[in-house]
Design an enzyme around this catalytic site. Structure first.
Site, short mmCIF file in Angstrom:
data_model
loop_
_atom_site.label_atom_id
_atom_site.label_comp_id
_atom_site.label_asym_id
_atom_site.label_seq_id
_atom_site.Cartn_x
_atom_site.Cartn_y
_atom_site.Cartn_z
N GLY A 24 19.38 44.38 77.58
CA GLY A 24 19.66 45.81 77.66
C GLY A 24 19.12 46.38 78.94
O GLY A 24 18.70 45.64 79.84
N GLN A 28 15.14 41.74 78.86
CA GLN A 28 15.77 40.60 78.21
C GLN A 28 15.10 40.34 76.86
O GLN A 28 13.91 40.60 76.69
CB GLN A 28 15.64 39.36 79.10
CG GLN A 28 16.30 38.12 78.55
CD GLN A 28 17.81 38.26 78.53
OE1 GLN A 28 18.41 38.70 79.50
NE2 GLN A 28 18.42 37.89 77.41
N LYS A 43 10.94 40.62 73.24
CA LYS A 43 11.54 41.55 74.19
C LYS A 43 10.63 41.67 75.40
O LYS A 43 9.44 41.95 75.27
CB LYS A 43 11.73 42.92 73.53
CG LYS A 43 12.17 44.02 74.47
CD LYS A 43 12.23 45.33 73.71
CE LYS A 43 12.51 46.50 74.63
NZ LYS A 43 12.53 47.78 73.88
N ASP A 136 17.42 57.69 66.11
CA ASP A 136 18.67 57.13 66.64
C ASP A 136 19.34 56.23 65.60
O ASP A 136 19.81 55.14 65.91
CB ASP A 136 18.42 56.35 67.92
CG ASP A 136 19.71 56.11 68.72
OD1 ASP A 136 20.67 56.90 68.54
OD2 ASP A 136 19.78 55.15 69.50
#
Length: 539
Positions: A24, A28, A43, A136
């Site tokens: 994203g 990585q 992450k 979100d």
């Protein structure tokens, strides 16, 4: 899953890595192993994404994940925040996202939707009781694990007492799922998650974005002033969704009351449709040796032991987890793709042009630099690109795409090359939304989260037809450097499109009709790749 690349570290924080499983805007994601053989998602923040605000956001994410204890969220395993590379490890949970499941299997039946609603409401209630708002929730942030759903992506979640990081006037969330008060006041409340829950379940029940697709402004307008799309939904599901989707947070149903109404004697994990949609998780390697045998790890790494940190991670293009039906629990804000083209985080699809196919100039011919030298070459591989650009891999959909005022998007959709996905998913565009009168028009683009340096963008403008014997009449700008800060890169037509290489024989009068704007990233050698599309109507 994708194989590790030569530049990838063998391990992070003492955990050996066995595959790439996602990427994203912030970095990585790897599949790793604990000493006991447990699979974890690691992450890692990109080495060039370490500004104060980015690091503050990541630290807050780690703190949020650490405080959440729920069977509806992935548990934190560890984190490294003292020195780069900064990393966060959580448990790895296989399963499709709700968005993937609905895209593949279609809308869920009413009873499954009601059980999903109850399970997600329970998950939200548990994290709210721990002082955390998700902020979100959407179909792409719900993993359908075999034992029930998981809420993922706490990158923009906020706990009680945590400082707001976003700038004044900005808001976090995904258009179509973000609550009205978040857009208006930029201050979410727990009931804002309830509104997002309404959109998520509406998508599960209908297979459509809850407030339609198209441009971000149109979606937000419908969110603030329109009704949620429940056409064709079962009345039982529609009634509860509407109670969650009230415009004012105080008018929305509470999660406790929602659970009372939606309670079921059958657990979601035992629902036959849910089990069919989730399927059987794909096996993952149990060791580094198994991963090497599967081609995921270079063979020489089976002889490598990692005991501490890892080499710095290089910035790479976005990579999407490719294993069918398997996604990683990644609790990171930038990993949620926020596509402004489809209302949710869906991708564009088109036939890939064979890799041997050449590029083209603005009107289909070879692009050249001023003076006649071919585009695709520059004396400095890290310097500014030439004025004349070469459009790479121009598919049939790229050739045919046009802006549709009715749909608010360009059709047909154009496939974004993998190397540009993280920028295309972050793209915001601006152009007149009402029929425009005048001799010139201004339009622009920016990235919502990305702040790339040494990054160049060009626009291709396609006038309305008919085109006549002069061809399509497409014209393009010179490459422009992406501006620093949060502002837009603005161009004016025809001023910025009147130069020798803009398009042979193309007229630059602003004639009536629908105009199309194609935005492209231009690399230092002049190669240009599609990022996104926009348009406007001239009267």
């Amino acid at each position: 899953m994708e194989p590790l690349r030569p530049e990838d570290p063998a391990g992070i924080g003492g955990y050996p890595l066995i595959a790439r499983i996602g990427a994203g805007g912030m970095g990585q994601v790897y599949l790793g192993l604990t000493g006991g053989g447990r699979h974890i998602a690691l992450k890692v923040i990109r080495e060039d994404f370490d500004g104060p605000q980015a690091l503050a956001r990541f630290r807050r994410e780690v703190a949020t994940v650490e405080r959440v204890r729920s069977r509806f969220a992935a548990a934190m395993v560890g984190a490294g925040l003292d020195a780069p590379p900064y990393w966060l490890a959580t448990e790895y949970v296989p399963g499709p996202t709700l968005r993937q499941a609905v895209a593949e299997h279609g809308p869920l039946p009413p009873d499954t939707c009601l059980r999903l609603l109850a399970a997600l409401a329970q998950g939200l209630l548990e994290i709210h009781r721990q002082g955390v708002q998700h902020r979100d929730l959407k179909p792409g942030n719900v993993i359908l694990a075999p034992d029930g759903p998981r809420l993922i992506d706490f990158g923009i979640a906020r706990g009680e007492g945590q400082t707001q990081i976003t700038q004044t006037g900005a808001w976090n969330g995904t258009p179509g799922y973000v609550a009205p008060e978040v857009v208006r006041e930029q201050e979410p409340v727990p009931a804002s998650d309830v509104f997002s829950l309404a959109g998520t379940v509406a998508y599960a029940a209908t297979g459509r974005p809850p407030f339609g697709g198209g441009r971000i402004e149109a979606i937000i307008h419908r969110t603030l002033n329109g009704d949620i799309d429940l056409d064709g939904a079962d009345p039982r599901v529609a009634e509860l969704v509407r109670l969650c989707a009230q415009k004012e947070p105080g008018s929305r149903i509470s999660l406790e009351r929602l659970l009372e109404i939606a309670a079921s004697t059958v657990a979601l994990a035992d629902d036959p449709v849910y089990r069919r949609v989730v399927g059987v998780p794909q096996p993952v390697p149990a060791s580094v040796a198994d991963a090497a045998a599967s081609g995921l790890v270079p063979p020489d790494r089976t002889r490598t032991t990692t005991t501490g940190g890892a080499a710095p991670l290089r910035s790479r293009a976005a990579v999407i987890a490719a294993a069918a039906g398997v996604v990683v629990i990644v609790l990171g804000g930038a990993f949620a793709a926020r596509s402004i083209f489809n209302g949710d985080e869906g991708g564009n699809r088109a036939n890939r042009t064979p890799s041997g196919q050449g590029g083209q100039g603005a009107n289909g011919g070879p692009a050249t630099k001023p003076g006649g030298s071919p585009a695709g070459q520059t004396p400095n591989p890290n310097g500014p690109p030439p004025d004349g650009i070469l459009v790479k891999l121009p598919t049939a959909d790229f050739q045919a795409t046009e802006y549709s005022p009715k749909d608010g998007v360009c059709l047909p959709s154009v496939r974004v090359e993998k190397a540009e996905e993280r920028y295309a998913g972050d793209l915001q565009v601006s152009a007149p939304r009402q029929p425009h009168a005048g001799e010139s028009v201004e339009f622009g683009m920016r990235f919502k989260y990305q702040r790339p340096s040494n990054f160049y963008v060009a626009a291709q403008v396609r006038p309305p037809g008919p085109h006549g014997s002069a061809g399509p009449g497409w014209v393009q700008s010179k490459p422009h450097p992406y501006p620093a800060g949060d502002g837009y890169l603005d161009l004016t037509f025809p001023r910025d499109f009147r130069w020798d290489g803009s398009g042979a024989g193309a007229a630059t009068e602003l004639r009536p009709g629908v105009w199309t704007i194609v935005w492209m990233r231009v690399h230092p050698n002049g190669d240009a790749y599609y990022l996104g599309c926009d348009g406007f109507t001239a009267k």
